[in-house]
Write an enzyme that holds these catalytic residues in place. Structure first.
Site, PDB file in Angstrom:
ATOM      1  N   GLU A   1       8.608  -3.882   9.157  1.00 49.78           N
ATOM      2  CA  GLU A   1       8.060  -3.917   7.906  1.00 49.78           C
ATOM      3  C   GLU A   1       9.202  -4.251   7.373  1.00 49.78           C
ATOM      4  O   GLU A   1       9.612  -6.006   6.033  1.00 49.78           O
ATOM      5  CB  GLU A   1       7.578  -2.751   6.789  1.00 49.78           C
ATOM      6  CG  GLU A   1       6.232  -2.833   7.038  1.00 49.78           C
ATOM      7  CD  GLU A   1       5.913  -1.066   6.501  1.00 49.78           C
ATOM      8  OE1 GLU A   1       5.883  -1.041   5.870  1.00 49.78           O
ATOM      9  OE2 GLU A   1       4.121  -0.650   7.135  1.00 49.78           O
TER      10      GLU A   1
ATOM     11  N   TYR B   1       0.204  -5.635   5.417  1.00 49.56           N
ATOM     12  CA  TYR B   1      -0.835  -4.865   6.206  1.00 49.56           C
ATOM     13  C   TYR B   1      -2.205  -4.979   7.076  1.00 49.56           C
ATOM     14  O   TYR B   1      -2.574  -4.906   7.432  1.00 49.56           O
ATOM     15  CB  TYR B   1      -2.048  -4.202   4.778  1.00 49.56           C
ATOM     16  CG  TYR B   1      -1.057  -3.721   3.468  1.00 49.56           C
ATOM     17  CD1 TYR B   1      -1.149  -2.480   3.573  1.00 49.56           C
ATOM     18  CD2 TYR B   1      -0.851  -3.890   1.933  1.00 49.56           C
ATOM     19  CE1 TYR B   1      -0.233  -0.994   2.887  1.00 49.56           C
ATOM     20  CE2 TYR B   1      -0.850  -3.201   1.312  1.00 49.56           C
ATOM     21  CZ  TYR B   1      -0.654  -1.737   1.631  1.00 49.56           C
ATOM     22  OH  TYR B   1       0.162  -1.102   1.217  1.00 49.56           O
TER      23      TYR B   1
ATOM     24  N   LYS C   1       4.053  -2.009  -6.398  1.00 47.99           N
ATOM     25  CA  LYS C   1       2.738  -2.726  -5.966  1.00 47.99           C
ATOM     26  C   LYS C   1       2.500  -3.427  -7.294  1.00 47.99           C
ATOM     27  O   LYS C   1       2.962  -2.699  -8.702  1.00 47.99           O
ATOM     28  CB  LYS C   1       1.359  -2.137  -5.352  1.00 47.99           C
ATOM     29  CG  LYS C   1       2.105  -1.557  -4.136  1.00 47.99           C
ATOM     30  CD  LYS C   1       0.511  -0.891  -3.803  1.00 47.99           C
ATOM     31  CE  LYS C   1       0.450   0.078  -2.346  1.00 47.99           C
ATOM     32  NZ  LYS C   1      -0.718   0.642  -1.847  1.00 47.99           N
TER      33      LYS C   1
ATOM     34  N   ASN D   1      -2.789   2.188  -6.177  1.00 43.17           N
ATOM     35  CA  ASN D   1      -1.928   3.037  -6.355  1.00 43.17           C
ATOM     36  C   ASN D   1      -0.380   3.111  -5.947  1.00 43.17           C
ATOM     37  O   ASN D   1       0.989   4.032  -5.741  1.00 43.17           O
ATOM     38  CB  ASN D   1      -2.011   4.105  -4.950  1.00 43.17           C
ATOM     39  CG  ASN D   1      -2.219   3.897  -3.895  1.00 43.17           C
ATOM     40  OD1 ASN D   1      -1.478   1.899  -4.106  1.00 43.17           O
ATOM     41  ND2 ASN D   1      -2.525   3.608  -2.599  1.00 43.17           N
TER      42      ASN D   1
HETATM   43  P1  IDP Z   1      -0.917   4.661   2.391  1.00 45.79           P
HETATM   44  O1  IDP Z   1      -0.768   3.836   1.475  1.00 45.79           O
HETATM   45  O2  IDP Z   1      -1.280   6.011   2.591  1.00 45.79           O
HETATM   46  O3  IDP Z   1      -0.596   4.119   3.791  1.00 45.79           O
HETATM   47  P2  IDP Z   1      -2.729   3.306   3.520  1.00 45.79           P
HETATM   48  O4  IDP Z   1      -3.955   4.019   4.646  1.00 45.79           O
HETATM   49  O5  IDP Z   1      -2.041   2.212   4.928  1.00 45.79           O
HETATM   50  O6  IDP Z   1      -2.537   4.578   2.914  1.00 45.79           O
HETATM   51  O7  IDP Z   1      -3.596   2.382   3.327  1.00 45.79           O
HETATM   52  C1  IDP Z   1      -3.094   0.777   2.135  1.00 45.79           C
HETATM   53  C2  IDP Z   1      -3.359   0.058   1.275  1.00 45.79           C
HETATM   54  O8  IDP Z   1      -4.806   0.287   1.175  1.00 45.79           O
HETATM   55  C3  IDP Z   1      -3.395   1.897   0.362  1.00 45.79           C
HETATM   56  O9  IDP Z   1      -2.531   2.442   0.264  1.00 45.79           O
HETATM   57  C4  IDP Z   1      -4.322   1.349  -0.986  1.00 45.79           C
HETATM   58  O10 IDP Z   1      -3.591   0.827  -1.479  1.00 45.79           O
HETATM   59  C5  IDP Z   1      -5.318   0.534   0.081  1.00 45.79           C
HETATM   60  N1  IDP Z   1      -6.689   1.239   0.247  1.00 45.79           N
HETATM   61  C6  IDP Z   1      -6.619   2.349   1.607  1.00 45.79           C
HETATM   62  N2  IDP Z   1      -8.156   2.852   1.537  1.00 45.79           N
HETATM   63  C7  IDP Z   1      -8.787   2.024   1.183  1.00 45.79           C
HETATM   64  C8  IDP Z   1     -10.358   2.129   0.529  1.00 45.79           C
HETATM   65  O11 IDP Z   1     -10.668   2.862   1.311  1.00 45.79           O
HETATM   66  N3  IDP Z   1     -10.240   1.570  -0.790  1.00 45.79           N
HETATM   67  C9  IDP Z   1     -10.102   0.992  -1.565  1.00 45.79           C
HETATM   68  N4  IDP Z   1      -8.554   0.923  -1.529  1.00 45.79           N
HETATM   69  C10 IDP Z   1      -7.770   1.466  -0.249  1.00 45.79           C
HETATM   70 MG    MG Z   2      -0.614   2.979   5.049  1.00 48.48          MG
END
Ligand code: IDP
Ligand code: MG
Length: 157
Positions: free
Chosen positions: A127, A50, A10, A113
């Site tokens: 994807e 997403y 990212k 992250n």
């Molecule tokens: P993942 O990347 O571990 O699969 P997902 O739940 O699919 O996690 O969420 C996609 C991305 O959205 C996350 O990697 C993160 O960058 C962002 N994200 C997820 N939850 C939150 C939140 O509560 N606040 C802000 N960003 C979030």
């Molecule tokens: Mg995810």
């Protein structure tokens, strides 16, 4: 079973000079890189990646973040690569992720992250198709495959 997964470094991973660190972990684990592209996503492309989160409160911010600077898109291939890359990435929020994982070692954030990885064979297939045509995914052999999967010596010998 041999699988393929979409991994995205990212914008924060690129800006924080962690491309080599992240690729190095997957490469040293033994996975095979079969496609890569460095580009800045449009908001539309980020939204497609997403799409499952479109109703979430964090969606808009996530899309702005993901399209704000270049990303490295990659397809990695290996037996069981989807589960293993998810484990190596760690929990979603960097401050909860276990030490030893990419997010646990380098991220302190919910959104920033560092890395995306497909979470199932179905999402991986979908994807990968968003960013790579079949001819952009390279079929080739790595010479260490026997050693990697522990089949160098026949069990009968
Ligand atoms: P993942 O990347 O571990 O699969 P997902 O739940 O699919 O996690 O969420 C996609 C991305 O959205 C996350 O990697 C993160 O960058 C962002 N994200 C997820 N939850 C939150 C939140 O509560 N606040 C802000 N960003 C979030
Ligand atoms: Mg995810």
């Amino acid at each position: 079973m041999v699988e393929r997964t979409l991994i995205v470094i990212k914008p924060d991973g690129v800006q924080r000079h962690l491309i080599g660190e992240i690729i190095g972990r997957f490469e040293k684990k033994g996975f095979k890189l079969v496609a890569a592209k460095f580009l800045q996503l449009s908001e539309k492309q980020a939204g497609q990646l997403y799409a499952v989160h479109r109703e979430k409160a964090f969606f808009k911010g996530l899309i702005k973040f993901l399209s704000s600077a270049p990303v490295l898109l990659m397809v990695w291939e290996a037996e069981g690569v989807i589960d293993m890359t998810r484990k190596m990435m760690g929990a979603t929020f960097g401050f909860y992720a276990e030490l030893g994982t990419i997010r646990g070692d380098f991220s302190c954030s919910e959104r920033c992250n560092l890395v995306h990885g497909s979470d199932s064979p179905e999402s991986a297939q979908q994807e990968i198709k968003l960013f790579f045509t079949p001819s952009e995914i390279i079929n080739y052999k790595l010479t260490d495959a026997h050693w990697l999967y522990g089949r160098a010596v026949s069990p009968k010998k």
